[in-house]
Design an enzyme around this catalytic site. Structure first.
Site, PDB file in Angstrom:
ATOM      1  N   VAL A 154     -14.177 -81.756 -44.916  1.00  0.00           N
ATOM      2  CA  VAL A 154     -12.880 -82.628 -45.417  1.00  0.00           C
ATOM      3  C   VAL A 154     -12.071 -81.745 -46.229  1.00  0.00           C
ATOM      4  O   VAL A 154     -11.320 -81.988 -46.803  1.00  0.00           O
ATOM      5  CB  VAL A 154     -13.625 -83.822 -46.192  1.00  0.00           C
ATOM      6  CG1 VAL A 154     -14.066 -84.723 -45.362  1.00  0.00           C
ATOM      7  CG2 VAL A 154     -14.643 -83.315 -47.355  1.00  0.00           C
ATOM      8  N   GLY A 155     -12.700 -80.310 -46.533  1.00  0.00           N
ATOM      9  CA  GLY A 155     -11.892 -79.518 -47.017  1.00  0.00           C
ATOM     10  C   GLY A 155     -12.494 -79.151 -48.501  1.00  0.00           C
ATOM     11  O   GLY A 155     -11.790 -78.724 -49.444  1.00  0.00           O
ATOM     12  N   LYS A 200     -22.816 -72.217 -54.925  1.00  0.00           N
ATOM     13  CA  LYS A 200     -23.209 -72.829 -53.792  1.00  0.00           C
ATOM     14  C   LYS A 200     -24.496 -73.090 -53.700  1.00  0.00           C
ATOM     15  O   LYS A 200     -25.079 -71.868 -53.430  1.00  0.00           O
ATOM     16  CB  LYS A 200     -22.528 -72.367 -52.636  1.00  0.00           C
ATOM     17  CG  LYS A 200     -22.724 -73.010 -51.311  1.00  0.00           C
ATOM     18  CD  LYS A 200     -21.937 -74.339 -51.041  1.00  0.00           C
ATOM     19  CE  LYS A 200     -22.053 -74.991 -49.877  1.00  0.00           C
ATOM     20  NZ  LYS A 200     -21.223 -76.150 -49.500  1.00  0.00           N
ATOM     21  N   THR A 220     -25.774 -74.193 -45.247  1.00  0.00           N
ATOM     22  CA  THR A 220     -26.231 -74.412 -43.910  1.00  0.00           C
ATOM     23  C   THR A 220     -25.315 -74.074 -42.982  1.00  0.00           C
ATOM     24  O   THR A 220     -24.165 -74.070 -43.063  1.00  0.00           O
ATOM     25  CB  THR A 220     -26.869 -75.883 -43.850  1.00  0.00           C
ATOM     26  OG1 THR A 220     -25.707 -76.759 -43.878  1.00  0.00           O
ATOM     27  CG2 THR A 220     -27.810 -76.356 -45.044  1.00  0.00           C
ATOM     28  N   ASP A 265     -19.443 -70.411 -47.295  1.00  0.00           N
ATOM     29  CA  ASP A 265     -18.702 -70.874 -48.369  1.00  0.00           C
ATOM     30  C   ASP A 265     -18.127 -70.052 -49.593  1.00  0.00           C
ATOM     31  O   ASP A 265     -17.186 -69.804 -50.010  1.00  0.00           O
ATOM     32  CB  ASP A 265     -19.142 -72.350 -48.815  1.00  0.00           C
ATOM     33  CG  ASP A 265     -19.064 -73.251 -47.610  1.00  0.00           C
ATOM     34  OD1 ASP A 265     -18.583 -73.035 -46.744  1.00  0.00           O
ATOM     35  OD2 ASP A 265     -19.628 -74.347 -47.813  1.00  0.00           O
ATOM     36  N   GLY A 321     -21.254 -78.641 -53.654  1.00  0.00           N
ATOM     37  CA  GLY A 321     -22.326 -79.481 -52.869  1.00  0.00           C
ATOM     38  C   GLY A 321     -22.274 -79.284 -51.130  1.00  0.00           C
ATOM     39  O   GLY A 321     -21.205 -78.543 -51.058  1.00  0.00           O
ATOM     40  N   GLY A 377     -22.108 -81.213 -47.885  1.00  0.00           N
ATOM     41  CA  GLY A 377     -21.958 -82.295 -47.104  1.00  0.00           C
ATOM     42  C   GLY A 377     -21.246 -83.445 -48.134  1.00  0.00           C
ATOM     43  O   GLY A 377     -20.844 -83.164 -49.122  1.00  0.00           O
ATOM     44  N   GLY A 391      -8.531 -82.872 -49.151  1.00  0.00           N
ATOM     45  CA  GLY A 391      -8.746 -81.577 -48.878  1.00  0.00           C
ATOM     46  C   GLY A 391      -7.892 -80.669 -47.847  1.00  0.00           C
ATOM     47  O   GLY A 391      -7.871 -79.599 -47.975  1.00  0.00           O
TER      48      GLY A 391
END
Length: 232
Positions: free
Chosen positions: A15-16, A39, A43, A52, A112, A114, A172
């Site tokens: 979702v950005g 982070k 995963t 990320d 986070g 997910g 996002g």
């Protein structure tokens, strides 16, 4: 005096969330703040693949980035850790790492994995637990199109049920040619979730150069937004 914490979660995957986290970091850096992005669990990436934290570091070179653990399979962190035979990152470990970063930074953003209630470990720890341990407000990153009203409202409701503060919602990845549902959602998201729509980030923004990325982030969120969200 220690710095502030802000937790960033999503209504789901893709979702950005990472670009939104980087945008928040860019705005705070532009305002002269020392920023760290944590982070806790990554995963779905191999040892040599960009994660990320690396995306944030490329977009906002002035921000300090940290990652506690990574797991190769694209699963919930608790499941991915178990299948890899590796130790999970507990909410307590994530909160401790965020507090340590706050000793030398004005703002610590915790991204986070997910959605809000995805398990970080086999004891059922979640990103919501991290926010609770830090007493931190939470920004929810949502998709633009059909279905996002329900997903966003459920996420905000879950935060309220845990006495956590939702600072607002960020779209996002706003499409170049938004359809009717996406356009209507700009008005409907605040009404259905009960929290403000903080901004929309254009699709593809993650490919921008740092200077252009910072300019778009500042135009989207305005001056020093994170300080205001802390008191949401």
């Amino acid at each position: 005096m220690t710095g502030r914490h802000l937790v960033v979660t999503g209504t789901g995957t893709e979702v950005g969330k990472t670009v939104a986290t980087a945008a928040l970091a860019a705005v705070a850096v532009a305002a002269g703040e020392r920023v760290a992005v944590l982070k806790p669990a990554q995963t779905g990436v191999g040892p040599d693949e960009p994660e990320d934290a690396a995306v944030v570091a490329r977009l906002v070179p002035q921000a300090h980035t940290a990652e506690l653990a990574r797991y190769p399979e694209p699963l919930a962190p608790g499941t991915a850790a178990r299948r890899a035979g590796l130790a999970p990152v507990t909410p307590a470990a994530a909160a401790d790492a965020a507090r340590e970063l706050a000793r030398t930074h004005d703002l610590v953003l915790v991204e986070g994995a997910g959605g809000l209630l995805v398990h970080l470990d086999d004891d059922g720890g979640t990103v919501a637990d991290v926010a609770r341990l830090l007493d931190a407000p939470v920004v929810v990153v949502a998709a633009a199109g059909l279905g996002t009203l329900n997903h966003t409202a459920l996420t905000v409701e879950a935060l309220r049920a845990r006495d956590l503060v939702c600072a607002g919602v960020v779209v996002g990845s706003w499409p170049d040619a938004p359809d009717l549902a996406a356009r209507c959602n700009l008005d409907d998201l605040p009404a259905t979730s009960g929290v403000p729509l903080l901004g929309t980030l254009p699709a593809g923004l993650g490919g921008a150069a740092p200077e252009g990325f910072r300019d778009v982030a500042c135009r989207t969120f305005g001056p020093r937004p994170v300080g205001r969200w802390q008191d949401a």
